[in-house]
Design a protein around this motif. Structure first.
Motif: not given
Length: 356
Positions: A161-179
């Motif tokens: 959760n830390y990674l997908v909500f934080g440093p690995w979160k897709d900047p073009g993913g419309y703020n969804f918690p995912q890479t």
């Protein structure tokens, strides 16, 4: 009056027939459950036991579900046969997925196709490293491996959760918690065009053959089982119970990590908070229903994946909650434990006068 009497020796027949009896009892209880919920029992059983096999595509989906279950169960069988109770395969699965995802995220448009090997290897090493924490605490401090491995499942979920909500979160993913979606070169090859089933099925079957040879045809496999089940006898024979502990947990962690890598580099294609799908816990049932035997676990993995797909279909077709999958899994486990009583005991009928 019915009475349970100890058998002179364990029944070989019931050791093989007990899972079949457990499945039959599960079907009967499931029928009653559907009727109690106001659903057609025949339609309910059809959704669970026929629909997953009714087309080529659904059989492919069945294999997609069965692959991680079988891989994790193979590793757990080594642990359980060695008297090492690894209950945290779900956490090792998640860390393996994270490690594999980290390598996959490094890929670019020009990356070689051979990065798939690195992705899968990272998953194996990630799962082994997570299992090594349990092995270290058990080895050095005699910590209970059941509690340690289970608690590490929740730590692994927090790391994801830390990674997908934080440093690995897709900047073009419309703020969804995912890479971001992994590049195509990182995806494991599919076996059939238009279906999600991939080479992970072949890897799992190769694992079945390898485990059978290791457990039943090698001195190392024999030493592994003796080292866990009878440490004193193992020391007398020159086997190391400490080595058995580390070997069991590293094999189990590596298998779970490989399953996680195949999942994110295959059907999922990215990291999300929903990577933990309960495969690590369901694989415990797969291992015991399959009698901790590599071939038996193939069939139990297929059965368990039918419960997964049947549960999904029951939501859309019958309006039942998602938890119906867990209900059937739990029923199978408890009925198996009850049926296993017949291995060591036999049922005798006593006339009422004699009973009195």
């Amino acid at each position: 009056m019915l009475k349970l009497e100890p058998r002179p020796e364990s029944s070989r027949f019931w050791s093989l027939a007990s899972p079949l009896l457990a499945l039959a009892v599960t079907v009967v209880i499931g029928t009653l459950l559907f009727a109690a919920l106001g659903k057609d029992p025949v339609q309910g059983l059809r959704v669970f036991f026929w629909e997953p096999l009714s087309s080529g595509y659904r059989i492919g989906e069945l294999l997609v579900k069965a692959t991680p279950l079988l891989l994790i169960a193979l590793g757990l069988a080594v642990c359980f046969r060695s008297n090492v109770w690894n209950i945290g395969a779900e956490g090792q699965f998640v860390i393996g997925a994270i490690a594999a995802g980290g390598i996959a995220l490094l890929a670019g448009k020009d990356t070689s196709r051979f990065i798939v090997v690195a992705v899968l290897l990272a998953g194996v090493l990630g799962g082994m490293a997570w299992a090594a924490i349990t092995a270290l605490l058990r080895d050095r401090f005699n910590a209970n491996e059941i509690l340690v491995s289970l608690m590490l499942v929740y730590v692994a979920g927090l790391v994801l959760n830390y990674l997908v909500f934080g440093p690995w979160k897709d900047p073009g993913g419309y703020n969804f918690p995912q890479t971001k979606n992994f590049e195509a070169v990182t995806q494991v090859p599919r076996l059939v065009q238009g279906m999600r089933v991939n080479v992970g099925v072949l890897v799992a079957l190769a694992g079945v053959a390898a485990l059978w040879i290791y457990l039943f045809r090698t001195r190392a496999g024999f030493a592994q089982q003796v080292g866990g089940l009878a440490p004193a006898a193992a020391r007398y024979a020159g086997f190391s119970s400490r080595k058995a502990l580390w070997t069991a947990l590293l094999i189990s962690g590596g298998a779970a990590g490989l399953a996680g890598a195949l999942e994110v580099a295959g059907p999922i294609g990215q990291l999300t908070p929903y990577v933990p799908a309960g495969y690590g816990f369901a694989a415990i049932i797969v291992a015991f229903v399959g009698r901790l035997h590599p071939v038996g676990m193939v069939f139990s993995a297929i059965l368990m994946s039918m419960f997964y797909i049947g549960g999904e279909l029951a939501q859309s077709r019958l309006g039942l909650p998602k938890s119906i999958t867990g209900v059937f899994q739990g029923l199978l486990l408890f009925t198996l434990l009850a049926s296993d009583t017949l291995i060591a005991y036999r049922v005798r009928f006593l006339p009422s006068a004699k009973a009195a």
